[in-house]
Scaffold this motif. Structure first.
Motif, PDB file in Angstrom:
ATOM      1  N   ALA A  76      -5.764  12.611   4.508  1.00  0.00           N
ATOM      2  CA  ALA A  76      -5.343  11.398   3.807  1.00  0.00           C
ATOM      3  C   ALA A  76      -5.664  10.139   4.599  1.00  0.00           C
ATOM      4  CB  ALA A  76      -3.849  11.449   3.512  1.00  0.00           C
ATOM      5  N   GLY A  77      -6.174  10.310   5.835  1.00  0.00           N
ATOM      6  CA  GLY A  77      -6.491   9.166   6.675  1.00  0.00           C
ATOM      7  C   GLY A  77      -5.254   8.485   7.244  1.00  0.00           C
ATOM      8  N   LEU A  78      -4.188   9.272   7.408  1.00  0.00           N
ATOM      9  CA  LEU A  78      -2.929   8.734   7.915  1.00  0.00           C
ATOM     10  C   LEU A  78      -2.478   9.535   9.126  1.00  0.00           C
ATOM     11  CD1 LEU A  78      -1.025   8.385   4.517  1.00  0.00           C
ATOM     12  CD2 LEU A  78      -2.097   6.529   5.803  1.00  0.00           C
ATOM     13  N   ARG A  83       0.538  11.582  11.245  1.00  0.00           N
ATOM     14  CA  ARG A  83       1.643  12.473  10.880  1.00  0.00           C
ATOM     15  C   ARG A  83       2.913  11.664  10.622  1.00  0.00           C
ATOM     16  NH1 ARG A  83       2.960  17.983  12.548  1.00  0.00           N
ATOM     17  NH2 ARG A  83       5.214  18.300  12.579  1.00  0.00           N
ATOM     18  N   ARG A  84       3.146  10.662  11.467  1.00  0.00           N
ATOM     19  CA  ARG A  84       4.338   9.831  11.314  1.00  0.00           C
ATOM     20  C   ARG A  84       4.316   9.078   9.992  1.00  0.00           C
ATOM     21  NH1 ARG A  84       6.388   5.203  15.644  1.00  0.00           N
ATOM     22  NH2 ARG A  84       8.241   4.552  14.475  1.00  0.00           N
ATOM     23  N   ALA A  85       3.138   8.572   9.621  1.00  0.00           N
ATOM     24  CA  ALA A  85       3.024   7.841   8.351  1.00  0.00           C
ATOM     25  C   ALA A  85       3.298   8.767   7.174  1.00  0.00           C
ATOM     26  CB  ALA A  85       1.641   7.217   8.231  1.00  0.00           C
ATOM     27  N   LEU A  86       2.818  10.013   7.262  1.00  0.00           N
ATOM     28  CA  LEU A  86       3.064  10.954   6.170  1.00  0.00           C
ATOM     29  C   LEU A  86       4.561  11.242   6.048  1.00  0.00           C
ATOM     30  CD1 LEU A  86       1.007  14.062   5.244  1.00  0.00           C
ATOM     31  CD2 LEU A  86       3.489  14.227   5.385  1.00  0.00           C
ATOM     32  N   TYR A  87       5.221  11.387   7.194  1.00  0.00           N
ATOM     33  CA  TYR A  87       6.655  11.650   7.152  1.00  0.00           C
ATOM     34  C   TYR A  87       7.444  10.453   6.631  1.00  0.00           C
ATOM     35  CZ  TYR A  87       6.522  16.217   9.435  1.00  0.00           C
ATOM     36  OH  TYR A  87       6.308  17.541   9.713  1.00  0.00           O
ATOM     37  N   GLY A  88       6.810   9.291   6.570  1.00  0.00           N
ATOM     38  CA  GLY A  88       7.460   8.138   5.956  1.00  0.00           C
ATOM     39  C   GLY A  88       7.564   8.287   4.443  1.00  0.00           C
ATOM     40  N   HIS A  89       6.771   9.212   3.884  1.00  0.00           N
ATOM     41  CA  HIS A  89       6.779   9.450   2.438  1.00  0.00           C
ATOM     42  C   HIS A  89       7.432  10.773   2.065  1.00  0.00           C
ATOM     43  CE1 HIS A  89       4.112   6.050   1.451  1.00  0.00           C
ATOM     44  NE2 HIS A  89       3.515   6.325   2.598  1.00  0.00           N
ATOM     45  N   PHE A  90       7.273  11.785   2.927  1.00  0.00           N
ATOM     46  CA  PHE A  90       7.808  13.111   2.634  1.00  0.00           C
ATOM     47  C   PHE A  90       8.530  13.646   3.868  1.00  0.00           C
ATOM     48  CE2 PHE A  90       4.043  12.527  -0.013  1.00  0.00           C
ATOM     49  CZ  PHE A  90       4.565  12.789  -1.275  1.00  0.00           C
ATOM     50  N   ASP A  91       9.712  14.220   3.656  1.00  0.00           N
ATOM     51  CA  ASP A  91      10.513  14.691   4.782  1.00  0.00           C
ATOM     52  C   ASP A  91       9.869  15.868   5.509  1.00  0.00           C
ATOM     53  OD1 ASP A  91      12.424  12.785   4.272  1.00  0.00           O
ATOM     54  OD2 ASP A  91      13.696  14.122   3.082  1.00  0.00           O
ATOM     55  N   ASP A 129       0.812  -1.222   0.000  1.00  0.00           N
ATOM     56  CA  ASP A 129       0.000   0.000   0.000  1.00  0.00           C
ATOM     57  C   ASP A 129       0.849   1.277   0.000  1.00  0.00           C
ATOM     58  OD1 ASP A 129      -0.843   0.150   3.571  1.00  0.00           O
ATOM     59  OD2 ASP A 129       1.050  -0.229   2.523  1.00  0.00           O
ATOM     60  N   ALA A 130       2.174   1.140  -0.111  1.00  0.00           N
ATOM     61  CA  ALA A 130       3.036   2.323  -0.040  1.00  0.00           C
ATOM     62  C   ALA A 130       2.729   3.306  -1.173  1.00  0.00           C
ATOM     63  CB  ALA A 130       4.505   1.913  -0.087  1.00  0.00           C
ATOM     64  N   ALA A 131       2.627   2.794  -2.391  1.00  0.00           N
ATOM     65  CA  ALA A 131       2.349   3.668  -3.539  1.00  0.00           C
ATOM     66  C   ALA A 131       0.963   4.289  -3.424  1.00  0.00           C
ATOM     67  CB  ALA A 131       2.469   2.885  -4.840  1.00  0.00           C
ATOM     68  N   ALA A 132      -0.006   3.477  -2.956  1.00  0.00           N
ATOM     69  CA  ALA A 132      -1.371   3.988  -2.797  1.00  0.00           C
ATOM     70  C   ALA A 132      -1.420   5.078  -1.735  1.00  0.00           C
ATOM     71  CB  ALA A 132      -2.321   2.851  -2.436  1.00  0.00           C
ATOM     72  N   ASN A 133      -0.675   4.885  -0.639  1.00  0.00           N
ATOM     73  CA  ASN A 133      -0.637   5.893   0.417  1.00  0.00           C
ATOM     74  C   ASN A 133      -0.027   7.199  -0.084  1.00  0.00           C
ATOM     75  OD1 ASN A 133      -1.830   4.286   2.319  1.00  0.00           O
ATOM     76  ND2 ASN A 133       0.051   3.731   3.371  1.00  0.00           N
ATOM     77  N   ARG A 134       1.046   7.084  -0.861  1.00  0.00           N
ATOM     78  CA  ARG A 134       1.706   8.289  -1.380  1.00  0.00           C
ATOM     79  C   ARG A 134       0.763   9.054  -2.315  1.00  0.00           C
ATOM     80  NH1 ARG A 134       7.064   9.757  -1.623  1.00  0.00           N
ATOM     81  NH2 ARG A 134       7.631  11.246  -3.263  1.00  0.00           N
TER      82      ARG A 134
END
Length: 221
Positions: free
Chosen positions: A44-46, A48-56, A13-18
């Protein structure tokens, strides 16, 4: 005895989350240009930590929005196949408006002074298309010739930027106004623009049926 450690596969789901983060960011920023990372993550239903896993950081997220938007704009420009310079300019403006109006405020962020250099580089293919239209239009005198081609191309870009950042995307007349503004800068009189649009009534169909995210959400509510 040797043991084989399985290669860790990326989460499915990494690509879908991004992609979901980018969609949420565009929608959230269209409502609130100063929206925080927390607001975007919630949309995005995520976490903050999950978002930072995709964007710095927020800047990295905005940079990705600019890049992905530029790819769509460049694709529109590369698909343009119209020999008449004024009509090519009208078609290009209408198609870009239809795309940009979905994320008008996010597009405005990409075009503001803080990101203008990055945006200019990302939109190089689109700018080359505009330059080619201008050169062709000046050669056959269908576009104004009193201004040097590079300068006229830049003025046309600025007119498009004004349309994206200032016109009300929810207005049915906005697409027509955007096209007329660009054509006016390119040297057509209002009567010539009127005749061009009257002769190609389907040109604005897609753009005029485009609603801004906020308008669409309001209707849905």
């Amino acid at each position: 005895m040797t043991s084989t450690v399985p290669t860790r596969r990326p989460r499915k789901d990494a690509a879908a989350n991004r992609a979901g983060i980018l969609r949420a960011a565009a929608t959230t920023l269209a409502t609130d240009p100063s929206a925080s990372i927390d607001q975007i993550a919630r949309a995005a239903g995520l976490s903050r930590r999950a978002l930072y896993g995709h964007f710095d950081d927020r800047q990295a997220l905005l940079a990705e929005l600019i890049s992905s938007g530029a790819q769509r704009f460049n694709a529109i420009a590369s698909a343009l196949d119209e020999p008449s310079p004024p009509l090519a300019l009208a078609r290009l403006t209408a198609a870009l408006w239809a795309e940009a109006a979905h994320v008008q405020v996010a597009a405005a962020l990409a075009l503001d002074e803080a990101h203008v250099e990055q945006t200019a580089a990302a939109l190089a293919p689109l700018r080359r298309t505009i330059a080619a239209i201008v050169r062709a239009g000046q050669e056959d005198a269908s576009l104004r010739t009193d201004i040097a081609a590079p300068t006229l191309g830049r003025l046309i870009e600025e007119a498009a930027r004004l349309a994206i950042t200032r016109f009300d995307a929810s207005s049915p007349a906005a697409a027509s106004l955007a096209v007329r503004t660009v054509l006016s800068v390119a040297g057509l009189s209002w009567r010539e623009s009127e005749a061009l649009l009257a002769g190609h009534p389907a040109l604005l169909d897609t753009a005029e049926n485009t609603a801004s995210p906020s308008a669409t959400e309001s209707e849905a509510g």
